[in-house]
Design a protein around this motif. Structure first.
Motif, short mmCIF file in Angstrom:
data_model
loop_
_atom_site.label_atom_id
_atom_site.label_comp_id
_atom_site.label_asym_id
_atom_site.label_seq_id
_atom_site.Cartn_x
_atom_site.Cartn_y
_atom_site.Cartn_z
N GLY A 1 77.48 25.48 50.87
CA GLY A 1 78.84 25.93 50.60
C GLY A 1 79.78 24.78 50.31
O GLY A 1 80.62 24.85 49.40
N LEU A 2 79.66 23.70 51.08
CA LEU A 2 80.51 22.54 50.85
C LEU A 2 80.29 21.95 49.46
O LEU A 2 81.24 21.53 48.80
CB LEU A 2 80.24 21.48 51.92
CG LEU A 2 80.89 21.72 53.29
CD1 LEU A 2 80.31 20.77 54.33
CD2 LEU A 2 82.40 21.54 53.20
N ASP B 1 77.54 36.41 53.40
CA ASP B 1 76.66 36.48 54.55
C ASP B 1 75.76 35.25 54.55
O ASP B 1 75.31 34.80 53.48
CB ASP B 1 75.82 37.76 54.48
CG ASP B 1 75.01 37.98 55.74
OD1 ASP B 1 74.04 37.22 55.96
OD2 ASP B 1 75.31 38.91 56.50
N VAL B 2 75.48 34.69 55.73
CA VAL B 2 74.67 33.48 55.79
C VAL B 2 73.29 33.68 55.19
O VAL B 2 72.67 32.73 54.68
CB VAL B 2 74.55 32.95 57.23
CG1 VAL B 2 75.89 32.53 57.77
CG2 VAL B 2 73.88 33.97 58.14
N ARG B 3 72.76 34.91 55.22
CA ARG B 3 71.42 35.14 54.69
C ARG B 3 71.41 35.23 53.17
O ARG B 3 70.36 35.22 52.55
CB ARG B 3 70.83 36.40 55.31
CG ARG B 3 70.36 36.20 56.74
CD ARG B 3 70.21 37.53 57.45
NE ARG B 3 71.49 38.19 57.55
CZ ARG B 3 72.09 38.46 58.72
NH1 ARG B 3 71.52 38.10 59.83
NH2 ARG B 3 73.25 39.06 58.75
N GLU B 4 72.60 35.33 52.58
CA GLU B 4 72.70 35.36 51.12
C GLU B 4 73.07 33.99 50.55
O GLU B 4 72.99 33.78 49.34
CB GLU B 4 73.77 36.38 50.69
CG GLU B 4 73.49 37.80 51.15
CD GLU B 4 74.68 38.71 50.88
OE1 GLU B 4 75.72 38.19 50.41
OE2 GLU B 4 74.58 39.90 51.18
N ALA B 5 73.47 33.08 51.42
CA ALA B 5 74.05 31.83 50.95
C ALA B 5 73.03 30.83 50.44
O ALA B 5 73.33 30.00 49.61
CB ALA B 5 74.88 31.19 52.07
N GLY C 1 81.68 30.91 59.25
CA GLY C 1 81.32 30.58 60.63
C GLY C 1 80.33 29.43 60.69
O GLY C 1 80.42 28.55 61.56
N ALA C 2 79.38 29.42 59.74
CA ALA C 2 78.43 28.31 59.66
C ALA C 2 79.16 27.01 59.34
O ALA C 2 78.87 25.96 59.93
CB ALA C 2 77.38 28.61 58.59
N PHE C 3 80.12 27.09 58.43
CA PHE C 3 80.91 25.91 58.06
C PHE C 3 81.65 25.36 59.27
O PHE C 3 81.66 24.15 59.53
CB PHE C 3 81.89 26.28 56.95
CG PHE C 3 82.98 25.27 56.72
CD1 PHE C 3 82.68 23.98 56.32
CD2 PHE C 3 84.31 25.61 56.91
CE1 PHE C 3 83.68 23.04 56.10
CE2 PHE C 3 85.31 24.68 56.70
CZ PHE C 3 85.00 23.39 56.30
#
Length: 226
Positions: free
Chosen positions: A135-136, A161-165, A189-191
């Motif tokens: 994402g970054l 969603d984290v599973r789509e990222a 949230g992961a970020f």
């Protein structure tokens, strides 16, 4: 209201300073909410702002610290004031004078519930770190290409969603307790967990829910999302 917070030792004060410094790297003029009740200090920072009346999309970071003496406090202060008071070399103490200056932060008006929290499963910390890095990279590229207009890209990236990222991820394919169709966890949230230093390689992050809030509990702290 308390004007001095006495942490259990100098290491805890240094830890609070590192937390504030990481948050300040995300927003130089940001704020920290200091909530002390009894012998526990909760230190909140805002990572991603929400929108609308319900502040949907809000992402907060939380660290808790033990206090050597009971205190009562609820104050929003500039991050710079916290880093200034925790970066004085050679002090060796564990005291944090509460900054007299107050800061304005819209996220501070949104208080997550104390509970009850319903456990939903676990996610691998390595997955969340990969999502944050991907994402970054996308956001950085968008800023280079679009400048101020990159906000829409940023919002889209962190809303996924984290599973789509990252596409199929070996940690999930190996059989994590949170499967590909279970609880949705936004990439924002992961970020937050990655940027605030909460993730440890090879560790597991717990996922919990209370009403409209999702909480990620990692070895280094908590992320709360609305």
């Amino acid at each position: 209201m308390t004007d001095l917070l006495r942490l259990v030792d100098a290491a805890a004060l240094d830890d609070l300073g590192r937390f504030a410094a990481r948050a300040r790297a995300l927003e130089a003029d940001g704020a920290m909410r200091l909530q002390a009740t009894g012998d526990v200090l909760a230190a909140w920072v805002g990572v991603l702002p929400g929108s609308g009346i319900l502040a949907e999309g809000t992402v907060l970071g939380l660290r808790t610290f033990a206090l050597a003496e009971p205190a009562t406090l609820d104050a929003v202060v500039p991050l710079g004031a916290v880093t200034d008071r925790t970066a004085r070399p050679g002090s060796g103490g564990a005291d944090l004078p509460v900054p007299p200056t107050r800061a304005l932060a819209a996220w501070a008006a949104v208080t997550p519930p104390r509970g009850p929290w319903e456990p939903l499963g676990d996610l691998p910390a390595d997955l969340l770190a990969d999502v944050a890095r991907v994402g970054l990279a996308e956001v950085t590229e968008a800023v280079k290409e679009r400048g101020a207009a990159a906000g829409l890209v940023r919002d889209r990236v962190w809303a996924r969603d984290v599973r789509e990222a990252t596409g199929p991820h070996p940690d999930l394919m190996a059989g994590g307790s949170v499967g590909p169709t279970d609880v949705p966890v936004r990439a924002g949230g992961a970020f937050a967990a990655y940027a605030l230093g909460f993730l440890e390689p090879g560790s597991v992050v717990r996922v919990l829910r209370s009403n409209r809030w999702i909480r990620l509990t990692a070895p280094g702290g908590h992320v709360l999302m609305r």
